[in-house]
Design a protein around this motif. Structure first.
Motif, PDB file in Angstrom:
ATOM      1  N   HIS A 263     -46.767 -28.262 -11.861  1.00  0.00           N
ATOM      2  CA  HIS A 263     -47.441 -28.382 -10.562  1.00  0.00           C
ATOM      3  C   HIS A 263     -48.839 -27.794 -10.662  1.00  0.00           C
ATOM      4  N   TYR A 264     -49.727 -28.299  -9.813  1.00  0.00           N
ATOM      5  CA  TYR A 264     -51.116 -27.836  -9.781  1.00  0.00           C
ATOM      6  C   TYR A 264     -51.352 -26.771  -8.722  1.00  0.00           C
ATOM      7  N   ASP A 265     -50.525 -26.744  -7.676  1.00  0.00           N
ATOM      8  CA  ASP A 265     -50.717 -25.810  -6.565  1.00  0.00           C
ATOM      9  C   ASP A 265     -49.751 -24.641  -6.686  1.00  0.00           C
ATOM     10  N   GLU A 266     -50.175 -23.512  -6.117  1.00  0.00           N
ATOM     11  CA  GLU A 266     -49.292 -22.347  -6.088  1.00  0.00           C
ATOM     12  C   GLU A 266     -48.135 -22.615  -5.140  1.00  0.00           C
ATOM     13  N   MET A 267     -46.919 -22.323  -5.597  1.00  0.00           N
ATOM     14  CA  MET A 267     -45.730 -22.632  -4.802  1.00  0.00           C
ATOM     15  C   MET A 267     -44.817 -21.417  -4.750  1.00  0.00           C
ATOM     16  N   HIS A 268     -44.717 -20.838  -3.540  1.00  0.00           N
ATOM     17  CA  HIS A 268     -43.862 -19.668  -3.368  1.00  0.00           C
ATOM     18  C   HIS A 268     -42.386 -20.041  -3.462  1.00  0.00           C
ATOM     19  N   GLU A 269     -42.081 -21.303  -3.246  1.00  0.00           N
ATOM     20  CA  GLU A 269     -40.689 -21.735  -3.351  1.00  0.00           C
ATOM     21  C   GLU A 269     -40.129 -21.472  -4.747  1.00  0.00           C
ATOM     22  N   LEU A 270     -40.948 -21.697  -5.777  1.00  0.00           N
ATOM     23  CA  LEU A 270     -40.493 -21.468  -7.148  1.00  0.00           C
ATOM     24  C   LEU A 270     -40.315 -19.982  -7.427  1.00  0.00           C
ATOM     25  N   ASP A 271     -41.189 -19.152  -6.853  1.00  0.00           N
ATOM     26  CA  ASP A 271     -41.027 -17.705  -7.019  1.00  0.00           C
ATOM     27  C   ASP A 271     -39.706 -17.241  -6.418  1.00  0.00           C
ATOM     28  N   GLU A 272     -39.377 -17.769  -5.240  1.00  0.00           N
ATOM     29  CA  GLU A 272     -38.121 -17.377  -4.597  1.00  0.00           C
ATOM     30  C   GLU A 272     -36.916 -17.897  -5.374  1.00  0.00           C
TER      31      GLU A 272
ATOM     32  N   ARG B 141     -36.792 -18.462  -8.587  1.00  0.00           N
ATOM     33  CA  ARG B 141     -36.718 -17.639  -9.802  1.00  0.00           C
ATOM     34  C   ARG B 141     -36.097 -16.280  -9.494  1.00  0.00           C
ATOM     35  N   ASP B 142     -36.534 -15.652  -8.396  1.00  0.00           N
ATOM     36  CA  ASP B 142     -35.983 -14.336  -8.029  1.00  0.00           C
ATOM     37  C   ASP B 142     -34.488 -14.437  -7.735  1.00  0.00           C
ATOM     38  N   ARG B 143     -34.072 -15.514  -7.071  1.00  0.00           N
ATOM     39  CA  ARG B 143     -32.650 -15.660  -6.758  1.00  0.00           C
ATOM     40  C   ARG B 143     -31.820 -15.829  -8.023  1.00  0.00           C
ATOM     41  N   LEU B 144     -32.339 -16.583  -8.977  1.00  0.00           N
ATOM     42  CA  LEU B 144     -31.625 -16.747 -10.244  1.00  0.00           C
ATOM     43  C   LEU B 144     -31.500 -15.417 -10.988  1.00  0.00           C
ATOM     44  N   ILE B 145     -32.574 -14.638 -10.977  1.00  0.00           N
ATOM     45  CA  ILE B 145     -32.567 -13.360 -11.700  1.00  0.00           C
ATOM     46  C   ILE B 145     -31.593 -12.381 -11.057  1.00  0.00           C
ATOM     47  N   GLN B 146     -31.559 -12.373  -9.726  1.00  0.00           N
ATOM     48  CA  GLN B 146     -30.735 -11.394  -9.017  1.00  0.00           C
ATOM     49  C   GLN B 146     -29.253 -11.731  -9.026  1.00  0.00           C
ATOM     50  N   SER B 147     -28.918 -12.996  -9.200  1.00  0.00           N
ATOM     51  CA  SER B 147     -27.515 -13.412  -9.137  1.00  0.00           C
ATOM     52  C   SER B 147     -27.006 -13.785 -10.527  1.00  0.00           C
ATOM     53  N   THR B 148     -26.179 -12.938 -11.075  1.00  0.00           N
ATOM     54  CA  THR B 148     -25.597 -13.219 -12.388  1.00  0.00           C
ATOM     55  C   THR B 148     -24.781 -14.502 -12.367  1.00  0.00           C
ATOM     56  N   LYS B 149     -24.080 -14.733 -11.265  1.00  0.00           N
ATOM     57  CA  LYS B 149     -23.250 -15.923 -11.143  1.00  0.00           C
ATOM     58  C   LYS B 149     -24.098 -17.185 -11.196  1.00  0.00           C
ATOM     59  N   SER B 150     -25.336 -17.107 -10.660  1.00  0.00           N
ATOM     60  CA  SER B 150     -26.206 -18.279 -10.624  1.00  0.00           C
ATOM     61  C   SER B 150     -26.732 -18.634 -12.004  1.00  0.00           C
TER      62      SER B 150
ATOM     63  N   GLY C 147     -26.086 -22.559 -15.582  1.00  0.00           N
ATOM     64  CA  GLY C 147     -26.844 -23.533 -16.355  1.00  0.00           C
ATOM     65  C   GLY C 147     -28.009 -24.148 -15.616  1.00  0.00           C
ATOM     66  N   SER C 148     -28.568 -25.199 -16.234  1.00  0.00           N
ATOM     67  CA  SER C 148     -29.803 -25.801 -15.735  1.00  0.00           C
ATOM     68  C   SER C 148     -29.622 -26.466 -14.376  1.00  0.00           C
ATOM     69  N   MET C 149     -28.429 -26.999 -14.097  1.00  0.00           N
ATOM     70  CA  MET C 149     -28.211 -27.643 -12.808  1.00  0.00           C
ATOM     71  C   MET C 149     -28.279 -26.632 -11.660  1.00  0.00           C
ATOM     72  N   GLN C 150     -27.855 -25.404 -11.932  1.00  0.00           N
ATOM     73  CA  GLN C 150     -27.962 -24.378 -10.904  1.00  0.00           C
ATOM     74  C   GLN C 150     -29.427 -24.017 -10.665  1.00  0.00           C
ATOM     75  N   ALA C 151     -30.233 -24.017 -11.740  1.00  0.00           N
ATOM     76  CA  ALA C 151     -31.671 -23.770 -11.568  1.00  0.00           C
ATOM     77  C   ALA C 151     -32.305 -24.889 -10.749  1.00  0.00           C
TER      78      ALA C 151
ATOM     79  N   ILE D   8     -34.705 -27.012  -5.596  1.00  0.00           N
ATOM     80  CA  ILE D   8     -34.713 -27.981  -4.487  1.00  0.00           C
ATOM     81  C   ILE D   8     -34.307 -27.305  -3.183  1.00  0.00           C
ATOM     82  N   ASP D   9     -33.358 -26.387  -3.252  1.00  0.00           N
ATOM     83  CA  ASP D   9     -32.906 -25.699  -2.048  1.00  0.00           C
ATOM     84  C   ASP D   9     -34.037 -24.911  -1.406  1.00  0.00           C
TER      85      ASP D   9
END
Length: 321
Positions: A105-114, A116-125, A129-133, A138-139
């Motif tokens: 992407h060319y624009d800054e997107m806070h959605e991706l930061d959130e 990424r943070d959710r994936l890092i914080q949740s071991t289950k997530s 695998g990649s489908m959860q990412a 998208i969520d």
């Protein structure tokens, strides 16, 4: 700028590793985010990841419609985020394979930061695998649509509830601008809804039942967003019709006032015009009380007409306008 996140074969979460480390270390899955890319970083799509040329072309050209394309080694997604400040759609391109996700992407997107943070914080997530990412990405994109629409909806409800807003030209101008914003949102959200439908119907993505449940939830959110947009567009139409009706009523009141005034003064103007003619032989001009008699006659005509208007209910109708 490139950011990375991945899970090694030892089930360890690793962040911000280089692409050289990606080649030398085994990963169960990884996510590479390419933001505001330089020319060299753009070339990575072709030289390093070896994505399909048509998908790369879609990444590098103007805003594409949300879509899904299946290729041999990967699936390519075009998603749209929405900038609340500019009220414009921004493109997010996603490449998904069996063990990787690459976002571009060319624009800054806070959605991706959130996401990424959710994936890092949740071991289950991150163990899923990649489908959860992909789900998290998208969520978060879809979740960021809701505050924009809620803000528009709250303003429209205030306008609908307060009649003074509907008489304010500035407020009505904002309503018309919001109607245009809702149209732009519809052009973004409806294709996103169709994209999720295609994902759920696709046999290439090989969703598990649990993964399908998660993506079905996003699809349900998009249906809700579509319904909210249509409902708010209908509300803007109702407010516009109400505003036009109030303006029409106000204009009718003005026209009725002018009609009454004109009707009263037409015969008086006629009498004044007759006695304003410069003829030598006009008997009334020589009467001692001719001037006062004509004035009294004019007052009687005006008073009689006002009484007649009252009898016909014109003034009651005037109050009801």
């Amino acid at each position: 700028m490139i950011r990375t996140l991945g899970v090694t074969t030892e089930h360890e979460l690793v962040q911000d590793f280089t692409l050289e480390e990606l080649q030398n270390q085994l990963f169960e899955w990884y996510w590479v985010d390419i933001s505001n890319p330089s020319i060299d970083e753009q070339n990575l799509l072709k030289d390093y990841f070896q994505f399909h040329p048509l998908a790369i072309e879609d990444c590098l050209h103007d805003l594409q419609r949300p879509k899904l394309d299946n290729y041999d080694r990967h699936t390519f997604f075009v998603l749209h985020t929405y900038n609340e400040q500019t009220m414009e759609a921004e493109e997010l391109d996603v490449f998904v394979g069996g063990n990787f996700v690459v976002t571009f992407h060319y624009d800054e997107m806070h959605e991706l930061d959130e996401a990424r943070d959710r994936l890092i914080q949740s071991t289950k997530s991150w163990k899923r695998g990649s489908m959860q990412a992909l789900y998290q990405i998208i969520d978060k994109v879809v979740d960021h649509y809701f505050p924009i629409i809620y803000k528009i909806e709250d303003y429209l409800n205030d306008v609908e509830d307060d009649m003074s807003y509907q008489q304010d030209q500035f407020s009505m101008k904002q309503v018309f601008e919001l109607r245009s914003d809702l149209l732009h949102l519809r052009r973004t959200i409806n294709p996103m809804r169709d994209l999720l439908y295609r994902m759920l119907a696709s046999s290439r993505l090989n969703f598990t039942e649990e993964e399908r449940t998660y993506f079905q939830d996003i699809y349900d959110h998009l249906i809700k967003l579509s319904e909210m947009i249509e409902s708010n567009r209908e509300l803007t139409s109702d407010i516009r019709d109400s505003h036009m009706s109030m303006n029409s009523s106000r204009m009718n009141r003005i026209m009725m006032t002018l009609t009454i005034v004109s009707t009263v003064f037409i015969p008086l103007t006629f009498i004044a015009g007759v006695y304003g003619m410069n003829f030598d032989y006009m008997p009334e001009l020589s009467w001692s009380f001719g001037y006062f008699g004509v004035l009294l006659f004019m007052f009687l005509i005006a008073g009689g007409m006002l009484v007649w208007f009252t009898y016909k209910g014109w003034f009651k109708l005037f109050k009801n306008q």
